[in-house]
Design a protein around this motif. Structure first.
Motif, PDB file in Angstrom:
ATOM      1  N   THR A 219       2.798   9.704   4.696  1.00 36.74           N
ATOM      2  CA  THR A 219       4.092   9.439   5.331  1.00 36.74           C
ATOM      3  C   THR A 219       3.908   9.049   6.786  1.00 36.74           C
ATOM      4  OG1 THR A 219       5.083  11.073   3.840  1.00 36.74           O
ATOM      5  CG2 THR A 219       6.402  10.372   5.712  1.00 36.74           C
ATOM      6  N   MET A 220       2.961   9.697   7.472  1.00 38.24           N
ATOM      7  CA  MET A 220       2.671   9.324   8.860  1.00 38.24           C
ATOM      8  C   MET A 220       2.160   7.887   8.938  1.00 38.24           C
ATOM      9  SD  MET A 220       0.900  12.816  10.322  1.00 38.24           S
ATOM     10  CE  MET A 220       0.718  12.205  12.002  1.00 38.24           C
ATOM     11  N   LEU A 221       1.277   7.508   8.018  1.00 43.91           N
ATOM     12  CA  LEU A 221       0.751   6.143   8.029  1.00 43.91           C
ATOM     13  C   LEU A 221       1.854   5.137   7.691  1.00 43.91           C
ATOM     14  CD1 LEU A 221      -2.757   6.572   6.384  1.00 43.91           C
ATOM     15  CD2 LEU A 221      -2.062   6.781   8.772  1.00 43.91           C
ATOM     16  N   SER A 222       2.755   5.526   6.810  1.00 41.69           N
ATOM     17  CA  SER A 222       3.919   4.688   6.543  1.00 41.69           C
ATOM     18  C   SER A 222       4.733   4.488   7.823  1.00 41.69           C
ATOM     19  CB  SER A 222       4.782   5.335   5.454  1.00 41.69           C
ATOM     20  OG  SER A 222       6.042   4.722   5.352  1.00 41.69           O
ATOM     21  N   GLY A 223       4.834   5.562   8.608  1.00 45.71           N
ATOM     22  CA  GLY A 223       5.509   5.447   9.905  1.00 45.71           C
ATOM     23  C   GLY A 223       4.810   4.484  10.839  1.00 45.71           C
ATOM     24  N   GLY A 224       3.471   4.356  10.692  1.00 44.05           N
ATOM     25  CA  GLY A 224       2.746   3.382  11.496  1.00 44.05           C
ATOM     26  C   GLY A 224       3.205   1.962  11.208  1.00 44.05           C
ATOM     27  N   PHE A 225       3.446   1.647   9.942  1.00 42.63           N
ATOM     28  CA  PHE A 225       3.957   0.318   9.599  1.00 42.63           C
ATOM     29  C   PHE A 225       5.400   0.148  10.078  1.00 42.63           C
ATOM     30  CE2 PHE A 225       0.315   0.200   6.733  1.00 42.63           C
ATOM     31  CZ  PHE A 225      -0.099  -1.119   6.873  1.00 42.63           C
TER      32      PHE A 225
END
Length: 352
Positions: A219-225
């Motif tokens: 979810t954090m990496l999704s937030g990166g996008f």
């Protein structure tokens, strides 16, 4: 984290000393993550167009030095296409955010290598721990290189860093933080002598906690996008996206597999779905821990439960208010708080 839950070190005092050093590193890495978010949100990330690992540590002090930095920035795509006409005073503001971010990265390197050398000389660090510490140091160095590679992507034609490189930069920072924190916990919390709760329940909770930790990271990496594409500035409604539960342009990009990475609508939709799922599974995990987990694990579970609900509130507020900087920074910082709580819970469940 397939690592032994305990690393033997000479004495309890030495273990606490090394753990304290690693925890200071965790705080600094977390600060860098948050400051990196501020840098991006304020549009400061492309203000420094050169990478000087040594000389760049000295900021411009004189009028001439500031004018040289400003002239270099004026030759960049961001100035020509986005900030044309920016004054020197406005440039100084964005420059200082990026400079502070890079300086903090250098400070982390010094805070790691100097005590590490001292501990080695004094033979405080046991041999089995040395390879892991060297790995942390190597990953930290790679993070600096990856950060510059990310910045370079916005200095060519389009004044925006690649969301792929931005997310990779975020992922490596989270990995360094996780390994460092896990190592500190192994020094502070040795394996329990006997099981503290039913082994069947413990095994299920431990597996569940590890899976939830992985979901939090995703979810954090999704937030990166979301950050890299400014996807938080589309469909600023809740719970629907505009007037739809499933927006019609969800698969507008071609080929279709680019949508989760380059279609702003899809990127926001995916982040919402992951957030809903994370909220549900963290709540379920907390409920299971409340029934079966021992005290130390339960404290981490309580922290995770509070953090995931706070994250939901912050996320919705940030979206509805069109991503104000203070709320967006809090949302990013609390994501790390949630990740920390879940990592601590996973550790505690493994050591029982």
């Amino acid at each position: 984290m397939n690592t032994p839950p305990h690393i033997h070190i000479g004495s309890p005092r030495d273990a606490r000393l090394v753990a304290a050093w690693l925890l200071v590193g965790c705080v600094l890495v977390a600060s860098t993550l948050i400051l990196g978010g501020v840098t991006r949100l304020t549009g400061s990330g492309l203000s420094m167009v050169d990478w000087e690992p040594v000389g760049g540590a000295v900021p411009p002090f004189t009028v001439e030095a500031w004018e040289r930095e400003f002239a270099a920035y004026q030759a960049s795509p961001e100035y020509r296409l986005v900030n044309r006409g920016m004054s020197l005073a406005e440039f100084k503001r964005i420059f200082r955010f990026e400079y502070a971010h890079r300086l903090l990265g250098r400070v982390i390197g010094l805070v790691f290598i100097v005590p590490f050398a001292v501990f080695l000389i004094r033979r405080i660090i046991p041999r089995p721990l040395i390879p892991r510490l060297l790995l942390i140091f190597a990953l930290g160095g790679a993070q600096g290189l990856l950060g510059w590679w990310m910045v370079q992507s916005g200095l060519v034609d389009v004044p925006r860093v690649s969301p792929y490189r931005l997310t990779a930069h975020l992922a490596l920072a989270v990995l360094v933080y996780a390994i460092t924190l896990w190592t500190a916990l192994t020094l502070l919390r040795p394996r329990a002598g006997a099981a503290e709760f039913d082994s069947g329940s413990g095994r299920r909770l431990g597996i569940g906690s590890a899976v939830v930790l992985g979901l939090a990271a995703l979810t954090m990496l999704s937030g990166g996008f979301v950050a890299g594409l400014d996807a938080g500035l589309v469909h600023n409604t809740f719970p629907r996206m505009g007037s739809d539960w499933i927006p019609p342009d969800l698969f507008a990009a071609s080929p279709w597999w680019l949508n989760p990475f380059e279609n702003r609508t899809t990127v926001q939709f995916d982040h919402r779905v992951l957030a809903y799922l994370l909220l549900a599974v963290v709540t379920a995990l907390w409920w299971g821990c409340a029934r079966h987990a021992p005290g130390a694990a339960l404290k981490w579970a309580h922290a995770g439960f509070a953090a995931v609900w706070m994250q939901a509130v912050l996320g919705v507020a940030t979206l509805l208010l069109f991503v104000p900087i203070p709320l967006a920074v809090l949302h990013q910082a609390n994501a790390l708080v949630l990740f920390t709580a879940l990592l601590g819970l996973t550790f505690e469940l493994r050591r029982c």
